[in-house]
Scaffold this active site. Structure first.
Site, short mmCIF file in Angstrom:
data_model
loop_
_atom_site.label_atom_id
_atom_site.label_comp_id
_atom_site.label_asym_id
_atom_site.label_seq_id
_atom_site.Cartn_x
_atom_site.Cartn_y
_atom_site.Cartn_z
N LYS A 78 17.45 32.36 7.39
CA LYS A 78 18.82 32.81 7.13
C LYS A 78 18.78 33.68 5.88
O LYS A 78 17.87 33.56 5.06
CB LYS A 78 19.73 31.60 6.91
CG LYS A 78 21.20 31.90 7.11
CD LYS A 78 21.61 31.91 8.56
CE LYS A 78 23.04 32.37 8.73
NZ LYS A 78 23.51 32.21 10.12
N GLY B 69 23.67 39.09 12.58
CA GLY B 69 24.92 38.98 11.83
C GLY B 69 25.32 37.54 11.59
O GLY B 69 24.72 36.60 12.10
N ASP B 70 26.32 37.37 10.75
CA ASP B 70 26.98 36.07 10.51
C ASP B 70 28.30 36.44 9.84
O ASP B 70 28.77 37.58 10.00
CB ASP B 70 26.09 35.17 9.61
CG ASP B 70 26.62 33.74 9.50
OD1 ASP B 70 26.44 32.97 10.45
OD2 ASP B 70 27.23 33.38 8.47
N THR C 292 28.28 33.95 20.95
CA THR C 292 28.47 32.65 20.29
C THR C 292 29.75 31.98 20.81
O THR C 292 29.76 30.79 21.13
CB THR C 292 28.51 32.81 18.76
OG1 THR C 292 27.37 33.57 18.36
CG2 THR C 292 28.49 31.48 18.07
N ASN D 22 34.36 36.96 14.73
CA ASN D 22 33.58 37.16 15.95
C ASN D 22 33.57 35.91 16.85
O ASN D 22 33.87 35.99 18.04
CB ASN D 22 32.15 37.55 15.57
CG ASN D 22 31.23 37.63 16.76
OD1 ASN D 22 30.53 36.67 17.07
ND2 ASN D 22 31.26 38.74 17.48
N LYS E 262 14.06 33.80 12.70
CA LYS E 262 15.25 34.40 13.30
C LYS E 262 16.47 33.69 12.73
O LYS E 262 16.50 32.46 12.68
CB LYS E 262 15.20 34.20 14.83
CG LYS E 262 16.37 34.79 15.57
CD LYS E 262 16.04 36.14 16.12
CE LYS E 262 17.27 36.96 16.47
NZ LYS E 262 17.90 37.66 15.34
P1 NDP Z 1 33.35 36.52 10.84
O1 NDP Z 1 33.10 37.07 9.51
O2 NDP Z 1 33.45 37.40 12.01
O3 NDP Z 1 34.68 35.61 10.82
C1 NDP Z 1 34.80 34.53 9.96
C2 NDP Z 1 36.19 33.94 10.11
O4 NDP Z 1 36.25 32.71 9.39
C3 NDP Z 1 37.28 34.84 9.53
O5 NDP Z 1 38.47 34.62 10.21
C4 NDP Z 1 37.36 34.34 8.09
O6 NDP Z 1 38.60 34.60 7.47
C5 NDP Z 1 37.17 32.86 8.28
N1 NDP Z 1 36.56 32.29 7.06
C6 NDP Z 1 35.39 32.69 6.49
N2 NDP Z 1 35.17 32.00 5.37
C7 NDP Z 1 36.20 31.17 5.23
C8 NDP Z 1 36.56 30.20 4.27
N3 NDP Z 1 35.78 29.95 3.21
N4 NDP Z 1 37.72 29.51 4.47
C9 NDP Z 1 38.50 29.76 5.55
N5 NDP Z 1 38.21 30.67 6.49
C10 NDP Z 1 37.09 31.37 6.33
O7 NDP Z 1 32.19 35.40 11.05
P2 NDP Z 1 31.67 34.76 12.40
O8 NDP Z 1 32.79 34.59 13.37
O9 NDP Z 1 30.44 35.48 12.80
O10 NDP Z 1 31.19 33.32 11.87
C11 NDP Z 1 32.07 32.18 11.85
C12 NDP Z 1 31.22 30.90 11.78
O11 NDP Z 1 30.37 30.83 12.94
C13 NDP Z 1 30.29 30.79 10.58
O12 NDP Z 1 30.18 29.44 10.21
C14 NDP Z 1 28.96 31.28 11.14
O13 NDP Z 1 27.85 30.78 10.42
C15 NDP Z 1 29.02 30.68 12.54
N6 NDP Z 1 28.14 31.30 13.51
C16 NDP Z 1 28.22 32.64 13.81
C17 NDP Z 1 27.40 33.19 14.76
C18 NDP Z 1 27.54 34.61 15.19
O14 NDP Z 1 26.87 34.98 16.17
N7 NDP Z 1 28.37 35.41 14.58
C19 NDP Z 1 26.34 32.39 15.41
C20 NDP Z 1 26.39 30.99 15.10
C21 NDP Z 1 27.24 30.48 14.15
P3 NDP Z 1 38.70 35.76 6.37
O15 NDP Z 1 38.67 37.04 7.15
O16 NDP Z 1 39.97 35.51 5.69
O17 NDP Z 1 37.50 35.61 5.46
#
Ligand code: NDP
Length: 453
Positions: A134, A173-174, A217, A248, A98
């Protein structure tokens, strides 16, 4: 005797890390994640030399399976594009694989391996029966039309479907993979296999999704933080908070902080950040990010009192009580950590995966900052995904309140387990070690029981 045992456990860890570096050149994020976990396992190996004897560490750092595949698709101009797809099935000792799918141009095998490795321990901490995996692609959904995203997702699933299944491997998703992408992936899986099963989580509510999965999350992160603050005699009410990212995790962490009486004053994306001293208006962020899919700088067009600054790093210079990094890996380095501490920040909760560098974590620990490490603090997403799997198996849906109550209880349990384990191993308050050890023990015991596989 104790020091001889320490030396041998330490030497064992060093040897496993050295082999890992040799076997996986050019994967710095993976080595960073492995080092953090393995170094905190030295006292565990001293108590359990049997883990060394049966090669638990050697096996746990080596994925059970790594799949790399071609993803060809045709863009709106009729031009053929080729991306690379990945699925790393890391460890299935405690349940079917998962873990999420990430679509971002920075994705390569090393990123997927770091995330998959972390996922093993995170999933274990939830207390639910899920193994670690992953996947993802170097595809960039930004600026693509819905049609292009759909064609890419269909091509991606045309290979992935043969490796996954409701009792085999259940992706979610991620970064870059939200409800739209999960919908396209699910549609293609169903079309190819003819099966209507819970093979993906984060599905839409009308076709098997779970209430609260979207929020899970972010909400879970804040529930974890709330419990950590409660134990320290503090609360979220009245606190000033910085949240990096505006995806997210960031959006729903902000929503829950506001609900509990805290005030989020800044959010960002990869281009820059907005600062709104009176508190971010979340409805505007949702409209910009979830509906219009635009940049965070648009925020100031709606709220002229807010200030936009280019460069996302600047966000850590804003004065706050609590920081919630919710964007991406290594976004807080030592300098940013020192700035946060200097400005009075006393608690940090990792919403993103590995957002703090090892040097930043050291700064937090030296200054007694309350710290929620990612694999514990952001486990609410995967925990709720596991609840979605349960509902799919039962052909039944729980109410929002039912799922939310389960999520909250899971996050409280995770914090208590982490805190208790840190104390048991003589490191009270060291949540990093507590999370690594607690997550590891369950998986290691299952691997012991199942023989050398
Ligand atoms: P989203 O794609 O919904 O959002 C990502 C956010 O982070 C956007 O605002 C994006 O900006 C920014 N971002 C992404 N890459 C970069 C970068 N290289 N430098 C600066 N800003 C960046 O992703 P999530 O919210 O789902 O995920 C965010 C984090 O949380 C990740 O690390 C993910 O692995 C972790 N996570 C997510 C879970 C989930 O359920 N969604 C569960 C557990 C962990 P921009 O739009 O400009 O790219």
């Amino acid at each position: 005797m104790a020091s001889a045992a320490r030396e041998s456990a330490q030497a064992h860890v060093e040897r496993v890390m050295e082999t890992g570096r040799r076997r996986n050149p050019h994967a710095p994020e993976f080595h960073q994640a492995v080092k953090e976990v393995l170094e905190s396992l030295v006292p565990v190996l001293e108590r359990h030399p049997e883990f060394i004897e049966v090669g638990i560490l050697e096996r746990i750092v080596e994925p059970e399976r790594q799949i790399i595949f071609r993803v060809p698709w045709v863009d709106d101009r009729g031009v053929v594009q080729v991306n690379r797809g990945f699925r790393v099935q890391f460890n299935s000792a405690i349940g079917p694989y998962k873990g999420g799918l990430r679509f971002h141009p920075s994705v390569y095998l090393g990123i997927i391996k770091f995330l998959g490795f972390e996922q093993i321990f995170k999933n274990s901490l939830t207390g639910l029966p899920i193994g670690g995996a992953k996947g993802g692609s170097d595809f960039d959904p930004k600026g693509k039309s819905d049609g292009e995203v759909m064609r890419f997702c269909q091509s991606f699933m045309t290979e992935l479907y043969r490796h996954i299944g409701a009792d085999i491997d259940v992706p979610a998703g991620d970064i870059g993979v939200g409800a739209r992408e999960i919908g396209f992936l699910y549609g293609q899986y169903k079309r190819i296999t003819g099966l209507y099963t819970g093979v993906l989580t984060g599905k839409g509510l009308s076709y098997g999704g779970s209430l609260v999965r979207t929020e899970a999350t972010g909400y879970g992160l804040v529930y974890f933080m709330e419990e950590m603050l409660r134990e320290a005699g503090q609360s979220i009410a009245g606190k000033t908070v910085i949240v990096s990212g505006s995806g997210n995790v960031a959006i729903y962490a902000t929503e829950k902080i506001h609900e509990l009486g805290g005030k989020v004053v800044a959010m960002s994306d990869s281009n820059g950040y907005v600062y709104e001293p009176d508190g971010i208006k979340l409805a505007t962020v949702k409209q910009i990010k979830e509906v219009e899919r635009k940049r965070i700088k648009e925020y100031v067009n709606h709220h002229p009192t807010a200030k936009y600054s280019e460069s996302c790093r600047g966000i850590w210079g804003i004065k706050c009580d609590i920081a919630l990094p919710c964007a991406t890996q290594n976004e807080i380095d030592e300098e940013a950590a020192r700035l946060l501490v200097k400005n009075g920040c006393f608690a940090v909760g990792e919403g993103a995966n590995m957002p703090s560098t090892p040097e930043a974590i050291k700064v937090f620990q030296e200054h007694g900052i309350l710290f929620g490490p990612a694999k514990a603090a952001n486990a609410g997403g995967v925990a709720t995904s596991a609840l979605e799997m349960t509902q799919n198996s039962m052909r039944y849906s729980w109410t929002f309140e039912e799922v939310d109550a389960k999520l909250k209880q899971i996050m409280v349990n995770i914090y208590r387990n982490v805190s208790k384990t840190a104390k048991e191993y003589g490191m009270p308050g060291n949540t990093v070690a507590g999370a690594n050890i607690a997550g590891f023990l369950k998986v290691a015991n299952a691997m012991m029981a199942q023989g050398i596989v």
